[in-house]
Design an enzyme around this catalytic site. Sequence first.
Site, PDB file in Angstrom:
ATOM      1  N   HIS A   1       4.651   0.087  -0.068  1.00  0.00           N
ATOM      2  CA  HIS A   1       5.491  -0.639   0.878  1.00  0.00           C
ATOM      3  C   HIS A   1       4.687  -1.712   1.595  1.00  0.00           C
ATOM      4  O   HIS A   1       3.453  -1.716   1.574  1.00  0.00           O
ATOM      5  CB  HIS A   1       6.178   0.306   1.871  1.00  0.00           C
ATOM      6  CG  HIS A   1       5.231   1.127   2.682  1.00  0.00           C
ATOM      7  ND1 HIS A   1       4.541   2.207   2.182  1.00  0.00           N
ATOM      8  CD2 HIS A   1       4.853   1.026   3.982  1.00  0.00           C
ATOM      9  CE1 HIS A   1       3.787   2.735   3.120  1.00  0.00           C
ATOM     10  NE2 HIS A   1       3.939   2.035   4.227  1.00  0.00           N
TER      11      HIS A   1
ATOM     12  N   HIS B   1       0.851  -1.201   0.000  1.00  0.00           N
ATOM     13  CA  HIS B   1       0.000   0.000   0.000  1.00  0.00           C
ATOM     14  C   HIS B   1       0.877   1.237   0.000  1.00  0.00           C
ATOM     15  O   HIS B   1       2.085   1.160   0.256  1.00  0.00           O
ATOM     16  CB  HIS B   1      -0.878   0.019   1.259  1.00  0.00           C
ATOM     17  CG  HIS B   1      -0.072   0.275   2.502  1.00  0.00           C
ATOM     18  ND1 HIS B   1       0.788  -0.658   3.040  1.00  0.00           N
ATOM     19  CD2 HIS B   1       0.037   1.383   3.286  1.00  0.00           C
ATOM     20  CE1 HIS B   1       1.389  -0.155   4.098  1.00  0.00           C
ATOM     21  NE2 HIS B   1       0.953   1.089   4.265  1.00  0.00           N
TER      22      HIS B   1
ATOM     23  N   ARG C   1       6.103   7.051  13.316  1.00  0.00           N
ATOM     24  CA  ARG C   1       5.911   7.517  11.931  1.00  0.00           C
ATOM     25  C   ARG C   1       5.308   8.917  11.909  1.00  0.00           C
ATOM     26  O   ARG C   1       4.362   9.202  12.643  1.00  0.00           O
ATOM     27  CB  ARG C   1       4.977   6.557  11.192  1.00  0.00           C
ATOM     28  CG  ARG C   1       4.954   6.787   9.697  1.00  0.00           C
ATOM     29  CD  ARG C   1       4.062   5.785   8.991  1.00  0.00           C
ATOM     30  NE  ARG C   1       2.699   6.272   8.912  1.00  0.00           N
ATOM     31  CZ  ARG C   1       1.656   5.537   8.507  1.00  0.00           C
ATOM     32  NH1 ARG C   1       1.837   4.279   8.159  1.00  0.00           N
ATOM     33  NH2 ARG C   1       0.452   6.040   8.464  1.00  0.00           N
TER      34      ARG C   1
ATOM     35  N   ASP D   1       0.770   5.059   2.050  1.00  0.00           N
ATOM     36  CA  ASP D   1       0.055   5.554   3.230  1.00  0.00           C
ATOM     37  C   ASP D   1      -1.044   6.549   2.868  1.00  0.00           C
ATOM     38  O   ASP D   1      -0.825   7.477   2.072  1.00  0.00           O
ATOM     39  CB  ASP D   1       1.044   6.199   4.211  1.00  0.00           C
ATOM     40  CG  ASP D   1       1.967   5.162   4.833  1.00  0.00           C
ATOM     41  OD1 ASP D   1       1.555   3.990   4.952  1.00  0.00           O
ATOM     42  OD2 ASP D   1       3.107   5.518   5.173  1.00  0.00           O
TER      43      ASP D   1
HETATM   44  C1  SIN Z   1       3.676   0.893   7.476  1.00  0.00           C
HETATM   45  O1  SIN Z   1       3.829   2.125   7.612  1.00  0.00           O
HETATM   46  O2  SIN Z   1       2.914   0.453   6.619  1.00  0.00           O
HETATM   47  C2  SIN Z   1       4.420  -0.088   8.371  1.00  0.00           C
HETATM   48  C3  SIN Z   1       5.760  -0.471   7.888  1.00  0.00           C
HETATM   49  C4  SIN Z   1       6.448  -1.376   8.870  1.00  0.00           C
HETATM   50  O3  SIN Z   1       6.064  -1.429  10.043  1.00  0.00           O
HETATM   51  O4  SIN Z   1       7.405  -2.050   8.479  1.00  0.00           O
END
Ligand code: SIN
Length: 303
Positions: free
Chosen positions: A273, A104, A288, A106
């Site tokens: 990602h 996906h 994040r 974000d």
């Molecule tokens: C994400 O922001 O989708 C999570 C990525 C992760 O925890 O590796």
Amino acid sequence: MITVTKLGKHLGARITGVDLSKPLDDNSFAQVYEAFFDNEVVVFPGQKLTPPQQIAFTQRFGTLEHHVRKEARLADHPEIFILSNKVNDQGEAIGAQDAGRFWHSDLSYKTHPSLLSALYAIEIPVKDGKPLGDTRFASSTAAYKALPEAMKQKLAELKNIHSYRDYRIKNYAAQQEDMRLGIRTVQEHAPTPEQLASVPDMATPVVRVHPVTKRKGLFVSEGHTSHMYDMPQEEGDKLLRQLYDHITSPEFVYTHHWEPGDLLMWDNIALQHKATFDYDPLPRLLYRTTVRGPAVADSKVLA
Ligand code: SIN
């Protein structure tokens, strides 16, 4: 001196010679900005950041989001979204412990999908000397460029539906199944009716032009696309599967092996990602921040 070292053929770079805990002068920021958009995902290793310092650095790129999941925001710093499988004294997850299960980008379901995210590694699980919980990134711009011309022309006319509601329901069901199988050990917060109702579905073009680099990229993802717009279900699902497999083929992917102190920043318009859940019950904690992007041209909000 700022040094940029490429990590992958199409994406990824390591940036050293910057201390992100201090404000960057305009010249250093310009170098970082250029390296970031050129490489789509960059890592600044060995950083020591407080939440306000992470916020101050990422804010240089634009307005920060406050995630719809209030229970996963850091107290006093709503700009920080906690990714962790750790629990509080009541045994509840302190953040989102199941983000990134599917490929996906974000907040792609929002009217203003995210421009970029920055993830700061605080605790990284290690087993037999190897870090666990890798994050994989796939360049949807490199994938678009590699498509045959006829496919590019076909996709130019098409839209897909990005649905927060579908994504949360699908993700939660998969997490519950992992709990049942014992693969995950911490109960994820269930989506609330208010959360599900607060983000309407969006119909957005399959091909999106990046506002900074002007590269074209594929704006579909297995995590957030629920279906193709105005296309029979079977035909749409087949096309989506073909695109997902293409975007995530190994030549367009960079895998990040985390170390504490990494500040990893990725371009949500150019990339998708996916997280790796191979570490439970070892603790993992990352913070994040997410910068809001521009509205997608020719997209529309569905009731
Ligand atoms: C994400 O922001 O989708 C999570 C990525 C992760 O925890 O590796």
